[in-house]
Scaffold this active site. Structure first.
Site, PDB file in Angstrom:
ATOM      1  N   GLY A  32       0.791  -1.230   0.000  1.00  0.00           N
ATOM      2  CA  GLY A  32       0.000   0.000   0.000  1.00  0.00           C
ATOM      3  C   GLY A  32       0.817   1.270   0.000  1.00  0.00           C
ATOM      4  N   CYS A 241     -27.997  -9.560 -15.906  1.00  0.00           N
ATOM      5  CA  CYS A 241     -27.446  -9.202 -17.213  1.00  0.00           C
ATOM      6  C   CYS A 241     -28.405  -9.645 -18.310  1.00  0.00           C
ATOM      7  CB  CYS A 241     -26.084  -9.866 -17.412  1.00  0.00           C
ATOM      8  SG  CYS A 241     -25.465  -9.709 -19.102  1.00  0.00           S
ATOM      9  N   CYS A 244     -26.445 -12.563 -20.518  1.00  0.00           N
ATOM     10  CA  CYS A 244     -26.089 -13.888 -19.988  1.00  0.00           C
ATOM     11  C   CYS A 244     -26.891 -14.254 -18.747  1.00  0.00           C
ATOM     12  CB  CYS A 244     -24.593 -13.952 -19.679  1.00  0.00           C
ATOM     13  SG  CYS A 244     -24.111 -13.006 -18.225  1.00  0.00           S
ATOM     14  N   CYS A 266     -23.339  -7.221 -18.531  1.00  0.00           N
ATOM     15  CA  CYS A 266     -22.079  -7.385 -17.810  1.00  0.00           C
ATOM     16  C   CYS A 266     -21.026  -6.424 -18.350  1.00  0.00           C
ATOM     17  CB  CYS A 266     -21.524  -8.792 -17.996  1.00  0.00           C
ATOM     18  SG  CYS A 266     -22.400 -10.059 -17.107  1.00  0.00           S
ATOM     19  N   CYS A 272     -19.141 -12.579 -19.306  1.00  0.00           N
ATOM     20  CA  CYS A 272     -20.461 -12.625 -19.943  1.00  0.00           C
ATOM     21  C   CYS A 272     -20.480 -13.714 -21.020  1.00  0.00           C
ATOM     22  CB  CYS A 272     -20.775 -11.262 -20.550  1.00  0.00           C
ATOM     23  SG  CYS A 272     -22.497 -11.054 -21.021  1.00  0.00           S
TER      24      CYS A 272
END
Lengths: 281, 370
Positions: A32, A241, A244, A266, A272
């Protein structure tokens, strides 16, 4: 594909790659923490992924398989352009399949699939400093990180709640890494934040214009900032979605006509496609 | 039915074809040559060399042509090329007091050793369109117009003359590296910029900085935002020799002659506890003939030295982080123009939050009405 021989493998010269790898090692050692590095001028504009490209160039080997996504999709123009760049300068194999890639460079999304220990996820970062919009001065923010003085961000989130009833940050949602450094996860939607936590893959973040590299090593604790009475939560859709049928993915809204018609699909195009194939099977 | 957006690759290829056509323009008009650009758009070439920080007229002319005259795009091309170049070493410092001068003016003294030389300048031209230039003149059979013989030899800089009388701060002022070995001079193309920055790095940053940005900042100091009462002590333009000491030889050899513009601003300083009142300096230097750039640079350099003279930093031009972090037009243009890239995902997240917040407000209104 035969690589362009006028430039070194993956464009950058070996000295530069070594300098960047040193920065990456330092970043991995201090999860970080933003490591300054001597970012090079790349043949694409600053702000268009020069940091990610330099990191990818430095970790890429001849046997790697590269995937590049922008907004979760492999076929957005800038993803196409970066993929082409590495095809040309490194001649490595490229793929759109998340599972097949060993290095994935991304802008604004984390793939929906769970990543493995043998994969590296490279993020393109515009503004690496999570405190930048609260304190514009680099000298100040570096001191704040050194002293672990993050009160300013908590005050900001608290003010959001008192004003709007919510934390009004929906992307680039700040995280606390390894219980030490506050980190900007890059402008991914906060929907993706939980995926960073204890991810098995190595996560590298490159900011070219701002000349910073940082990292989240595998299995590192990544905590999205929140309060006990306002726990962190991610976006939810009341739709699946439209292509899909997935109910667990981040959905893009597509405007289909000028009469308010819209649909949700998606954002991760590879996910997807595979959902669709799964249905077909 | 929504059709997945495919074909980014094809679109990019087509866009590049269109770009090439646009660059060429009407094929009935003869194509411009890079030598024409290098010879006739000299100031554009100079700016590209300066801000691209690569002294090569031919490459800069090629960049201007390829960039269709967009100078920031041309600078970008040069920068991206420069970054791949291997480094053989560092030249010895160029000596501008030994410049073969083509132009040299001082606004502080009417006459001075070496004299005032107006040289090729737009100053004192009336800005009237010259319609004669619209005609196409056939190439001249005569040899090219001879440049006036440059004034050669040692021409002391105006600020040195003041310095001899103790009225001017010494030239090495606050530069901690002056006179020490070359390796200790900062190079922000090899080391990331850190704050506070030393003057060597600051000057490098300003030399590469955008002319327009520095012009506006320099101008702002004149209008009271960090005023330091400047005089154009000296502006000189001409050719200097670049020398390099190859390790295997051990002595300096001349490797190039380059055109430079140098500006030294004289500014006031009322003195402090330890230093008597004296004049102070702001310095500007650029490749080629870049007067506006070097003057602006000198004003901003002086403004950034506020701390050295116990001046309060109150104006943008005095704010080191503000100036140095935003002066580079390649960084700036990249980040501004990246807004053209898709942001569907972030925008979707904002949209979702906005709808949620509006729904909640609507709900409380309904409840209140009941």
């Amino acid at each position: 594909m035969e690589r362009e021989k006028a430039y070194n493998f993956a464009y950058l010269d070996e000295q530069t790659k070594r300098m960047i790898r040193r920065a990456i090692l330092k970043a991995v050692a201090i999860p970080g923490y933003q490591v300054p590095f001597a970012s090079r001028e790349m043949p694409m504009p600053y702000g268009w992924g020069t940091g990610g490209v330099q990191v990818t160039a430095s970790v890429l080997g001849q046997d790697d398989v590269l995937k590049v996504i922008d907004q979760g999709a492999d076929d957005t123009t800038n993803a196409v352009s970066i993929r082409k760049f590495f095809k040309k300068t490194a001649g490595v194999e490229t793929t759109t399949e998340t599972g097949r890639a060993s290095v994935i460079q991304t802008r604004h999304r984390v793939p929906e699939d769970e990543l493995r220990p043998d994969q590296i996820l490279v993020y393109q970062v515009p503004i690496p400093e999570p405190l930048r919009f609260l304190e514009p001065r680099e000298t100040e923010t570096r001191t704040m990180h050194a002293l672990e003085e993050y009160g300013l961000m908590h005050v900001k989130l608290y003010e959001d709640i008192s004003r709007h009833g919510h934390i009004a940050t929906t992307y680039a949602y700040p995280v606390h890494v390894n219980a030490r450094y506050m980190m900007d996860p890059s402008p991914i939607p906060k929907f993706d934040n939980p995926k960073l936590h204890r991810m098995a893959a190595l996560q590298l973040f490159g900011a070219g214009r701002e000349k910073r590299i940082y990292a989240v090593p595998p299995h590192t604790q990544v905590h999205s900032l929140d309060f006990d009475d306002h726990p962190f939560e991610v976006q939810k859709w009341d739709k699946a979605c439209a292509i899909c049928g997935a109910e667990d993915s981040f959905l893009d809204e597509i405007i289909t006509d000028d009469a308010g018609g819209r649909m949700f699909v998606c954002s991760d195009t590879d996910y997807c496609n595979r959902q669709c194939e799964g249905v077909a099977k | 039915m929504y059709v997945s957006v495919k074909g980014g690759e094809k679109a990019i290829d087509k866009a590049h074809e269109l770009l090439a056509k646009e660059r060429r323009g009407n094929p009935g008009v003869p194509e411009i040559t890079t030598s024409q650009i290098a010879e006739q758009l000299t100031l554009a070439v100079d700016r590209v060399m300066s801000e691209g920080s690569l002294y090569d007229r031919e490459l800069a002319a090629l960049a201007v042509k390829q960039a269709r005259g967009d100078l920031i795009e041309a600078i970008f091309l040069i920068r991206a090329y420069r970054t791949t170049m291997p480094r053989f070493g560092y030249s010895t410092p160029v000596e501008t007091s030994r410049m073969a001068i083509r132009r040299r003016i001082s606004a502080t003294f009417k006459d001075l050793p070496g004299g005032q030389i107006l040289g090729p300048t737009f100053d004192y031209t009336h800005r009237l369109l010259d319609f004669e230039l619209e005609k196409e003149n056939p190439a001249d059979e005569d040899p090219p117009a001879t440049r006036p013989e440059p004034v050669d030899g040692h021409t002391p800089r105006v600020l040195e003359l003041l310095g001899n009388q103790g009225l001017m701060e010494p030239p090495d002022g606050a530069c901690p590296h002056n006179g020490s070995d070359d390796d200790s001079i900062g190079d922000l193309t090899r080391q990331p910029l850190g704050f506070p920055a030393d003057r060597d790095v600051r000057l490098q940053n300003l030399a590469r900085g955008d002319e327009g940005f520095l012009l506006a900042l320099g101008y702002s100091t004149q209008r009271g935002y960090g005023r330091n009462h400047p005089f154009a002590g000296e502006i000189r333009m001409g050719e200097v020799r670049v020398e390099f000491v190859p390790e295997e030889l051990g002595f300096a050899i001349e490797i190039a002659e380059i055109t430079l513009t140098e500006c030294e601003m004289v500014t006031q300083f009322k003195g402090s506890k330890n230093v008597p009142p004296q004049f102070t300096r702001g310095y500007g230097l650029a490749f080629g003939h870049c007067e506006r750039k070097t003057m602006s640079m000198a004003l901003v350099d002086r403004a950034l030295r506020a701390d050295e003279f116990d001046e309060e930093r109150v104006a943008p031009a005095q704010d080191e982080e503000f100036v140095l972090a935003h002066s580079d037009n390649i960084q700036a243009t990249g980040f501004v123009e990246h807004l053209k890239l898709p942001h569907y995902v972030d925008f979707q997240s904002e949209l979702e939050l906005l709808r949620k917040m509006r729904a909640e407000i609507a709900k409380t209104h309904v409840e209140a009405a009941e």
